[in-house]
Scaffold this active site. Structure first.
Site, mmCIF file in Angstrom:
data_model
loop_
_atom_site.group_PDB
_atom_site.id
_atom_site.type_symbol
_atom_site.label_atom_id
_atom_site.label_comp_id
_atom_site.label_asym_id
_atom_site.label_seq_id
_atom_site.Cartn_x
_atom_site.Cartn_y
_atom_site.Cartn_z
ATOM 1 N N THR A 208 -27.324 46.313 5.256
ATOM 2 C CA THR A 208 -28.651 46.915 5.289
ATOM 3 C C THR A 208 -29.066 47.402 3.906
ATOM 4 O O THR A 208 -30.227 47.242 3.501
ATOM 5 C CB THR A 208 -28.689 48.096 6.276
ATOM 6 O OG1 THR A 208 -28.129 47.680 7.513
ATOM 7 C CG2 THR A 208 -30.113 48.566 6.508
ATOM 8 N N TYR B 29 -31.754 45.886 18.657
ATOM 9 C CA TYR B 29 -33.044 45.646 19.318
ATOM 10 C C TYR B 29 -32.922 45.076 20.727
ATOM 11 O O TYR B 29 -33.570 45.565 21.644
ATOM 12 C CB TYR B 29 -33.977 44.749 18.480
ATOM 13 C CG TYR B 29 -35.396 44.755 19.005
ATOM 14 C CD1 TYR B 29 -36.230 45.852 18.783
ATOM 15 C CD2 TYR B 29 -35.892 43.697 19.761
ATOM 16 C CE1 TYR B 29 -37.512 45.890 19.287
ATOM 17 C CE2 TYR B 29 -37.171 43.724 20.273
ATOM 18 C CZ TYR B 29 -37.986 44.817 20.037
ATOM 19 O OH TYR B 29 -39.248 44.853 20.544
ATOM 20 N N TYR C 184 -19.534 46.861 12.651
ATOM 21 C CA TYR C 184 -20.402 47.889 12.082
ATOM 22 C C TYR C 184 -21.119 48.576 13.231
ATOM 23 O O TYR C 184 -21.987 47.990 13.870
ATOM 24 C CB TYR C 184 -21.397 47.254 11.113
ATOM 25 C CG TYR C 184 -22.330 48.206 10.400
ATOM 26 C CD1 TYR C 184 -22.128 49.582 10.392
ATOM 27 C CD2 TYR C 184 -23.420 47.713 9.702
ATOM 28 C CE1 TYR C 184 -22.986 50.432 9.724
ATOM 29 C CE2 TYR C 184 -24.290 48.554 9.020
ATOM 30 C CZ TYR C 184 -24.068 49.907 9.033
ATOM 31 O OH TYR C 184 -24.935 50.743 8.373
ATOM 32 N N ARG D 287 -29.524 52.901 14.003
ATOM 33 C CA ARG D 287 -30.341 51.750 13.630
ATOM 34 C C ARG D 287 -30.367 50.675 14.726
ATOM 35 O O ARG D 287 -31.378 50.021 14.933
ATOM 36 C CB ARG D 287 -29.829 51.123 12.327
ATOM 37 C CG ARG D 287 -30.113 51.961 11.084
ATOM 38 C CD ARG D 287 -29.658 51.199 9.849
ATOM 39 N NE ARG D 287 -29.801 51.994 8.634
ATOM 40 C CZ ARG D 287 -30.875 51.979 7.850
ATOM 41 N NH1 ARG D 287 -31.901 51.218 8.154
ATOM 42 N NH2 ARG D 287 -30.905 52.718 6.755
ATOM 43 N N LYS E 298 -16.714 49.818 10.451
ATOM 44 C CA LYS E 298 -17.530 50.716 9.640
ATOM 45 C C LYS E 298 -18.251 51.609 10.636
ATOM 46 O O LYS E 298 -19.135 51.170 11.359
ATOM 47 C CB LYS E 298 -18.529 49.948 8.782
ATOM 48 C CG LYS E 298 -19.497 50.858 8.019
ATOM 49 C CD LYS E 298 -20.576 50.075 7.293
ATOM 50 C CE LYS E 298 -21.553 51.013 6.595
ATOM 51 N NZ LYS E 298 -22.664 50.286 5.934
ATOM 52 N N ILE F 114 -17.715 52.554 3.239
ATOM 53 C CA ILE F 114 -18.698 51.581 2.773
ATOM 54 C C ILE F 114 -19.921 52.399 2.399
ATOM 55 O O ILE F 114 -20.641 52.894 3.249
ATOM 56 C CB ILE F 114 -18.983 50.515 3.835
ATOM 57 C CG1 ILE F 114 -17.696 49.712 4.107
ATOM 58 C CG2 ILE F 114 -20.106 49.587 3.377
ATOM 59 C CD1 ILE F 114 -17.832 48.620 5.152
#
Length: 290
Positions: A43, A106, A132, A137, A160, A202
């Site tokens: 991202t 989404y 991740y 998000r 992550k 990260i």
């Protein structure tokens, strides 16, 4: 395998196009500054607004520039499993060391759907995969039990974790085992994350302060939390200021102050507000960067 400070590498632009010369310069800078690996086209690498062709070019160029000196964890996430397969296969073909695969955003799959998504990517090539998990998000949250199921697959090697829940590290040690690689996805809580059993971060801030972030991580991994806390005190204002607006915009602005790349981002991201720039300037001064 993967530990320490792994910058979530920005993707530099010049007049709207990829700036590959600067990208290569950044790889050299991070190696010189002591970063323990790089994570391109996550991202923070503006993956939502680079084309698929650009995405693959960046991964290829970063792997070539690194020349095996530090590990490269290639961003390869998508909310389309078929697209994710293409990205992870490309990452494997370029010689990346692992792939960072975000939970499908989404379309909100179930825990069962996430297992099948990661299983498909796992079976598509021989590349190790770092999950991740970032519910803020992607909307969905991979629970520790689901991660434990995936950890049984030989090439699902770590996570992550950007949940902001430090107890998750201990919970995931219970479900995934103590050798499962846990990397923080939040700079501000990376100190506590490693105290719980994490082995690195990260990092967005490591784009701006790679040497400080690498030394901070090395202190935690050596068990010297007094030394790590002194780094935390130095870096904390920068962690906060970079995220007053979207982190990549903050990081690129700070990097532009250091002469490392332009502050250019792609819409819908925008140039920082003057007051945000002032806050970042003050935080960089506090950290001794300017």
């Amino acid at each position: 395998m993967f530990k320490g400070s792994l910058p979530a590498l920005v993707t530099p632009f010049k007049d709207g196009e990829l700036d590959l010369d600067t990208l290569k310069k950044l790889v050299e800078w991070h190696i010189d500054q002591g970063s323990h690996g790089l994570v391109p086209v996550g991202t923070t690498g503006e993956s939502p607004t680079v084309s698929h062709a650009e995405h693959m070019i960046v991964i290829t160029e970063v792997v070539k520039a690194a020349k095996g000196r530090i590990p490269i964890i290639a961003g390869a996430g998508s909310n389309s499993t078929a697209e994710g397969v293409r990205l992870i296969q490309h990452a494997a073909e370029t010689g990346a060391d692992a792939a960072l695969v975000v939970t499908p955003y989404y379309n909100k799959p179930t825990q069962r759907g996430m297992i099948e998504h990661y299983r498909a990517l796992h079976d598509a090539c021989e590349l190790p995969i770092v999950i991740y998990n970032i519910p803020g998000r992607s909307v969905i949250d991979m629970i520790p039990e689901t991660m434990g199921e995936l950890a049984k697959l030989p090439r699902i090697v770590g996570v992550k974790d950007a949940t902001g829940k430090l107890e998750r590290v201990s919970m995931q040690r219970a479900t995934c085992g103590p050798d499962f690689i846990q990397l923080s996805g939040e700079d501000a809580t990376a100190l506590g994350f490693n105290a719980h059993g994490g082995v690195g971060c990260i990092s967005v801030t490591a784009n701006v302060a790679p040497k400080l972030c690498a030394e901070f991580q090395e202190a935690t991994l050596a068990g010297d939390y007094a030394k790590a806390l002194s780094y935390q005190d130095k870096l904390m204002p920068l962690h906060m200021a970079i995220f007053l607006e979207p982190g990549v915009a903050g990081a690129k602005y700070a990097m532009s102050k250091l002469g490392m790349c332009s502050a250019e981002v792609r819409l819908p991201l925008t140039e920082l507000l003057p007051e945000t720039k002032t806050a970042i300037d003050a935080a960089m001064a506090h950290a001794g960067l300017i």
